[in-house]
Each structure stands twice: as C-alpha cells, then as structure tokens.
Design a protein around this motif. Structure first.
Motif, PDB file in Angstrom:
ATOM      1  N   LEU A   1     -70.420  18.283  36.682  1.00 19.34           N
ATOM      2  CA  LEU A   1     -69.373  17.301  36.930  1.00 19.34           C
ATOM      3  C   LEU A   1     -68.003  17.858  37.285  1.00 19.34           C
ATOM      4  CD1 LEU A   1     -70.143  14.532  34.322  1.00 19.34           C
ATOM      5  CD2 LEU A   1     -70.642  14.570  36.761  1.00 19.34           C
ATOM      6  N   PRO A   2     -67.566  18.965  36.704  1.00 18.14           N
ATOM      7  CA  PRO A   2     -66.182  19.320  36.956  1.00 18.14           C
ATOM      8  C   PRO A   2     -65.897  19.927  38.321  1.00 18.14           C
ATOM      9  CG  PRO A   2     -67.155  20.949  35.533  1.00 18.14           C
ATOM     10  CD  PRO A   2     -68.180  19.847  35.743  1.00 18.14           C
ATOM     11  N   GLY A   3     -66.884  20.117  39.170  1.00 20.00           N
ATOM     12  CA  GLY A   3     -66.666  20.749  40.468  1.00 20.00           C
ATOM     13  C   GLY A   3     -65.512  20.170  41.254  1.00 20.00           C
ATOM     14  N   PRO A   4     -65.509  18.867  41.579  1.00 22.01           N
ATOM     15  CA  PRO A   4     -64.397  18.302  42.333  1.00 22.01           C
ATOM     16  C   PRO A   4     -63.082  18.361  41.563  1.00 22.01           C
ATOM     17  CG  PRO A   4     -66.290  16.843  42.410  1.00 22.01           C
ATOM     18  CD  PRO A   4     -66.605  17.928  41.424  1.00 22.01           C
ATOM     19  N   LEU A   5     -63.148  18.159  40.239  1.00 24.03           N
ATOM     20  CA  LEU A   5     -61.933  18.228  39.446  1.00 24.03           C
ATOM     21  C   LEU A   5     -61.381  19.644  39.435  1.00 24.03           C
ATOM     22  CD1 LEU A   5     -63.005  16.024  36.404  1.00 24.03           C
ATOM     23  CD2 LEU A   5     -61.621  15.372  38.365  1.00 24.03           C
ATOM     24  N   LEU A   6     -62.246  20.597  39.282  1.00 25.19           N
ATOM     25  CA  LEU A   6     -61.822  21.986  39.266  1.00 25.19           C
ATOM     26  C   LEU A   6     -61.238  22.365  40.611  1.00 25.19           C
ATOM     27  CD1 LEU A   6     -61.661  24.577  37.663  1.00 25.19           C
ATOM     28  CD2 LEU A   6     -63.948  25.147  38.443  1.00 25.19           C
ATOM     29  N   ALA A   7     -61.832  21.904  41.681  1.00 26.30           N
ATOM     30  CA  ALA A   7     -61.320  22.220  43.003  1.00 26.30           C
ATOM     31  C   ALA A   7     -59.902  21.682  43.172  1.00 26.30           C
ATOM     32  CB  ALA A   7     -62.244  21.658  44.076  1.00 26.30           C
ATOM     33  N   ALA A   8     -59.640  20.451  42.710  1.00 24.26           N
ATOM     34  CA  ALA A   8     -58.303  19.875  42.809  1.00 24.26           C
ATOM     35  C   ALA A   8     -57.331  20.666  41.946  1.00 24.26           C
ATOM     36  CB  ALA A   8     -58.328  18.404  42.386  1.00 24.26           C
ATOM     37  N   ASP A   9     -57.749  21.026  40.727  1.00 24.01           N
ATOM     38  CA  ASP A   9     -56.909  21.804  39.834  1.00 24.01           C
ATOM     39  C   ASP A   9     -56.616  23.181  40.425  1.00 24.01           C
ATOM     40  OD1 ASP A   9     -55.508  21.936  37.334  1.00 24.01           O
ATOM     41  OD2 ASP A   9     -57.022  23.374  36.677  1.00 24.01           O
ATOM     42  N   GLU A  10     -57.612  23.792  41.033  1.00 27.48           N
ATOM     43  CA  GLU A  10     -57.416  25.097  41.665  1.00 27.48           C
ATOM     44  C   GLU A  10     -56.447  24.992  42.835  1.00 27.48           C
ATOM     45  OE1 GLU A  10     -61.360  26.439  42.612  1.00 27.48           O
ATOM     46  OE2 GLU A  10     -61.675  27.260  40.609  1.00 27.48           O
ATOM     47  N   LYS A  11     -56.520  23.899  43.592  1.00 29.40           N
ATOM     48  CA  LYS A  11     -55.584  23.705  44.704  1.00 29.40           C
ATOM     49  C   LYS A  11     -54.165  23.542  44.170  1.00 29.40           C
ATOM     50  CE  LYS A  11     -58.797  21.750  48.029  1.00 29.40           C
ATOM     51  NZ  LYS A  11     -59.155  20.601  48.844  1.00 29.40           N
ATOM     52  N   GLY A  12     -54.012  22.828  43.068  1.00 33.93           N
ATOM     53  CA  GLY A  12     -52.694  22.666  42.457  1.00 33.93           C
ATOM     54  C   GLY A  12     -52.137  23.980  41.961  1.00 33.93           C
ATOM     55  N   GLN A  13     -52.993  24.777  41.326  1.00 30.57           N
ATOM     56  CA  GLN A  13     -52.541  26.076  40.849  1.00 30.57           C
ATOM     57  C   GLN A  13     -52.193  26.985  42.030  1.00 30.57           C
ATOM     58  OE1 GLN A  13     -54.981  28.091  37.968  1.00 30.57           O
ATOM     59  NE2 GLN A  13     -53.483  29.723  37.733  1.00 30.57           N
ATOM     60  N   GLU A  14     -52.977  26.926  43.079  1.00 29.16           N
ATOM     61  CA  GLU A  14     -52.688  27.723  44.267  1.00 29.16           C
ATOM     62  C   GLU A  14     -51.352  27.300  44.886  1.00 29.16           C
ATOM     63  OE1 GLU A  14     -54.539  28.807  48.653  1.00 29.16           O
ATOM     64  OE2 GLU A  14     -55.769  27.702  47.230  1.00 29.16           O
ATOM     65  N   ALA A  15     -51.105  25.990  44.966  1.00 29.90           N
ATOM     66  CA  ALA A  15     -49.830  25.501  45.509  1.00 29.90           C
ATOM     67  C   ALA A  15     -48.671  25.946  44.623  1.00 29.90           C
ATOM     68  CB  ALA A  15     -49.863  23.977  45.633  1.00 29.90           C
ATOM     69  N   PHE A  16     -48.858  25.870  43.300  1.00 30.84           N
ATOM     70  CA  PHE A  16     -47.825  26.348  42.367  1.00 30.84           C
ATOM     71  C   PHE A  16     -47.586  27.838  42.569  1.00 30.84           C
ATOM     72  CE2 PHE A  16     -46.536  28.369  38.438  1.00 30.84           C
ATOM     73  CZ  PHE A  16     -45.455  27.597  38.049  1.00 30.84           C
ATOM     74  N   ASN A  17     -48.668  28.611  42.611  1.00 33.72           N
ATOM     75  CA  ASN A  17     -48.538  30.060  42.768  1.00 33.72           C
ATOM     76  C   ASN A  17     -47.841  30.426  44.073  1.00 33.72           C
ATOM     77  OD1 ASN A  17     -49.827  30.446  40.324  1.00 33.72           O
ATOM     78  ND2 ASN A  17     -51.784  30.996  41.226  1.00 33.72           N
ATOM     79  N   ASN A  18     -48.169  29.730  45.144  1.00 36.91           N
ATOM     80  CA  ASN A  18     -47.602  30.050  46.456  1.00 36.91           C
ATOM     81  C   ASN A  18     -46.140  29.631  46.601  1.00 36.91           C
ATOM     82  OD1 ASN A  18     -49.996  31.167  47.330  1.00 36.91           O
ATOM     83  ND2 ASN A  18     -50.680  29.299  48.339  1.00 36.91           N
ATOM     84  N   ASN A  19     -45.706  28.646  45.828  1.00 35.60           N
ATOM     85  CA  ASN A  19     -44.367  28.093  46.028  1.00 35.60           C
ATOM     86  C   ASN A  19     -43.420  28.251  44.839  1.00 35.60           C
ATOM     87  OD1 ASN A  19     -44.506  26.499  48.718  1.00 35.60           O
ATOM     88  ND2 ASN A  19     -46.422  26.046  47.677  1.00 35.60           N
ATOM     89  N   CYS A  20     -43.949  28.451  43.645  1.00 35.78           N
ATOM     90  CA  CYS A  20     -43.104  28.398  42.447  1.00 35.78           C
ATOM     91  C   CYS A  20     -43.172  29.650  41.573  1.00 35.78           C
ATOM     92  CB  CYS A  20     -43.503  27.202  41.577  1.00 35.78           C
ATOM     93  SG  CYS A  20     -43.665  25.643  42.459  1.00 35.78           S
ATOM     94  N   ARG A  21     -44.316  30.311  41.575  1.00 37.31           N
ATOM     95  CA  ARG A  21     -44.583  31.371  40.601  1.00 37.31           C
ATOM     96  C   ARG A  21     -43.656  32.571  40.727  1.00 37.31           C
ATOM     97  NH1 ARG A  21     -50.160  34.532  40.232  1.00 37.31           N
ATOM     98  NH2 ARG A  21     -49.285  35.246  42.180  1.00 37.31           N
ATOM     99  N   THR A  22     -43.044  32.781  41.869  1.00 35.08           N
ATOM    100  CA  THR A  22     -42.121  33.900  41.998  1.00 35.08           C
ATOM    101  C   THR A  22     -41.021  33.805  40.943  1.00 35.08           C
ATOM    102  OG1 THR A  22     -42.553  34.092  44.356  1.00 35.08           O
ATOM    103  CG2 THR A  22     -40.493  35.037  43.558  1.00 35.08           C
TER     104      THR A  22
END
Length: 125
Positions: A17-38
C-alpha cells in the motif's frame, strides 16, 4: 495461527500500500532537499544558517528555539500555515520585507512549493 495470519497480512499491506504515498513523500523530500536543505533542516533543534523547520506549521514566525531571527521576521505577526508558507516560499521579501533569506528569491513553481509544504507537514522531524 490467527496472530501469524494477522502479522502476515499487516506485512503484505505495508509492502503493497505505501508505494504511491512513499513516492509522494520522496518527491516532497527531494523538493525540500533541492530548494531548502542548504540552509534549513526539518529535524527538531537542528538550526543551521536558517532555523529548523521542524513543526513550522502552526508556529509563530520568528520563534523557533535557539535561532536568531531578523527583527522583520520576529515582528511579522505571521503564524505559519499552508497559505502563509506558500506566499513566503514564492517571494520571501514580498511577504516579510527585510528578512534574512537572501539570496533566496523564492520558488515560482506552485507544485514544488506544495510538495515542500506537504513534506514539512507530514515529516515534522
């Protein structure tokens, strides 16, 4: 035997079940990492060049423990919610003039901003 079946069912549901949810969460973390994590972390108490964003939703601007905020941020009167975060991430100086977010000028893409905000809401630290 029933306990074993329940455990097996739980494992199967967790894996399937968590596949689509995990994918969305991973996209959010990727967006955070690419734009905010610095400058920011989403882990509690992990202040960097910018404050930790742990628990930012619902928090009054300029109040994260242990971080030295600009006077502009402290006196902004903002309580962070989806709308105020979206406005700030779009154009920080437009919402809070004289803040210390420079040289970050904002994120124009609404989908990326939403991913970041949803990530911060779902992963408080």
């Amino acid at each position: 035997m029933r306990a074993a079946a329940a455990v097996a069912t739980a494992i199967v549901l967790h894996v399937l079940l968590p596949g689509p949810l995990l994918a969305a969460d991973e996209k959010g973390q990727e967006a955070f990492n690419n734009n905010c994590r610095t400058c920011h972390s989403w882990k509690e108490g992990d202040n960097r060049l910018g404050p930790s964003l742990h628990g930012v939703v619902g928090r009054k601007a300029g109040t994260a423990p242990g971080f030295g905020f600009s006077g502009a941020m402290k006196s902004s009167g903002i309580t962070w919610d989806d709308a105020s975060l979206d406005k700030f991430v779009t154009n920080p100086n437009g919402l809070v003039p004289n803040n210390n977010m420079k040289p970050f000028g904002g994120i124009a893409d609404a989908a990326t901003r939403k991913q970041i905000i949803d990530f911060l809401k779902s992963n408080p630290g």
